[in-house]
Write an enzyme that holds these catalytic residues in place. Structure first.
Site, PDB file in Angstrom:
ATOM      1  N   CYS A 121     -22.629 -23.352  15.797  1.00  0.00           N
ATOM      2  CA  CYS A 121     -23.786 -24.033  15.204  1.00  0.00           C
ATOM      3  C   CYS A 121     -24.892 -23.025  14.862  1.00  0.00           C
ATOM      4  CB  CYS A 121     -24.317 -25.080  16.173  1.00  0.00           C
ATOM      5  SG  CYS A 121     -25.749 -25.983  15.554  1.00  0.00           S
ATOM      6  N   HIS A 171     -21.083 -28.874  17.482  1.00  0.00           N
ATOM      7  CA  HIS A 171     -19.982 -28.136  16.853  1.00  0.00           C
ATOM      8  C   HIS A 171     -20.092 -26.666  17.209  1.00  0.00           C
ATOM      9  CE1 HIS A 171     -22.191 -26.276  13.382  1.00  0.00           C
ATOM     10  NE2 HIS A 171     -23.046 -27.208  13.703  1.00  0.00           N
ATOM     11  N   ARG A 208     -21.035 -28.751   6.557  1.00  0.00           N
ATOM     12  CA  ARG A 208     -19.581 -28.647   6.651  1.00  0.00           C
ATOM     13  C   ARG A 208     -18.962 -29.786   7.466  1.00  0.00           C
ATOM     14  NH1 ARG A 208     -19.902 -22.634   8.828  1.00  0.00           N
ATOM     15  NH2 ARG A 208     -21.584 -23.699   9.939  1.00  0.00           N
ATOM     16  N   CYS A 236     -25.043 -32.756  14.166  1.00  0.00           N
ATOM     17  CA  CYS A 236     -25.787 -31.719  13.460  1.00  0.00           C
ATOM     18  C   CYS A 236     -25.811 -32.003  11.952  1.00  0.00           C
ATOM     19  CB  CYS A 236     -25.140 -30.361  13.719  1.00  0.00           C
ATOM     20  SG  CYS A 236     -26.073 -28.977  13.014  1.00  0.00           S
ATOM     21  N   ASP A 286     -25.364 -29.912   9.696  1.00  0.00           N
ATOM     22  CA  ASP A 286     -24.496 -28.932   9.027  1.00  0.00           C
ATOM     23  C   ASP A 286     -23.680 -29.566   7.894  1.00  0.00           C
ATOM     24  OD1 ASP A 286     -22.178 -27.121   8.530  1.00  0.00           O
ATOM     25  OD2 ASP A 286     -23.090 -25.968  10.152  1.00  0.00           O
TER      26      ASP A 286
END
Ligand code: CO
Length: 219
Positions: free
Chosen positions: A100, A97, A45, A41, A43
């Site tokens: 998400c 994750h 983080r 992803c 993302d």
């Protein structure tokens, strides 16, 4: 501009790596020889290479919102083809994750714009596993379940590509794995859905879908 700290951070990072290996970047510029392709992803983080203790050059990375592998996504397929056929990676890791945002948005059916069309793929998965998901009362746990199911579906999608099927037909040593990452503790979990051959993929797909129909039938 506020970007100065990025440039300063970059210099510091490069200096730190050169401290332990003065010729690190020089050697890296001559050859790329990664053993892994990580599909995950977008993302912010998640830091794929550093979270796995890897240095630049050790992992080829493809990212998109909600780590999807679609059969007509030339971007993802091209990255995969290059990684498998040119770089000869041995492992493709589909990494989802928990929590998400893309999966959450798909589940909420919220209108965010163009991305809603991309997230339709997750809604397809959601409808496919409706019975399993409906049985989970807690919303966050339901999202996490869909995050897991999404990884499983993408592992199958990777295995179904002509790229991976041709590699297996050639006898190339290539495994596809499904992992899920927890942002709250920085730890990956192996979903134990690895497939290393066409036979293993067929067996895994049959097992996955057989289990689903069993649950859907309420037995
Ligand atoms: Co995400």
């Amino acid at each position: 501009m506020g970007l100065d700290k990025l440039m300063a951070g970059n210099k510091l990072w490069a200096e730190n790596i050169k401290k332990s290996d003065p010729r690190f970047f020089e050697k890296l510029s001559e050859l790329q020889n990664p053993e892994y392709l990580w599909i995950g992803c977008s993302d912010s983080r998640i830091s794929p290479s550093s979270s796995l203790g890897l240095l630049p050059g050790q992992m080829f990375v493809h990212r998109n919102v909600a780590n999807l592998v679609n059969h007509t996504d030339m971007n993802c397929l091209s990255a995969m083809q290059f990684a498998v056929e040119v770089l000869n990676v041995r492992h493709i890791i589909v990494s989802g994750h928990f929590g998400c945002g893309g999966v959450k948005a798909a589940m909420d059916d919220s209108r965010l714009g163009l991305i809603d069309n991309w997230l339709r793929h997750i809604q397809d998965i959601m409808h496919k596993y409706e019975g399993d998901l409906a049985a989970i009362a807690d919303v966050d746990k339901r999202v996490d379940k869909l995050c897991t199911l999404n990884v499983i579906e993408q592992v199958i999608n990777v295995g179904e590509t002509t790229i991976v099927q041709d590699a297996w037909a050639r006898g190339q040593n290539l495994a596809v794995h499904g992992w899920i990452y927890t942002i709250a503790d920085g730890i990956y979990r192996d979903l134990n859905v690895s497939v290393r051959s066409l036979e293993e993929l067929d067996a895994f797909r049959d097992r996955t879908y057989a289990d689903r129909s069993h649950i859907a039938a309420g037995k």
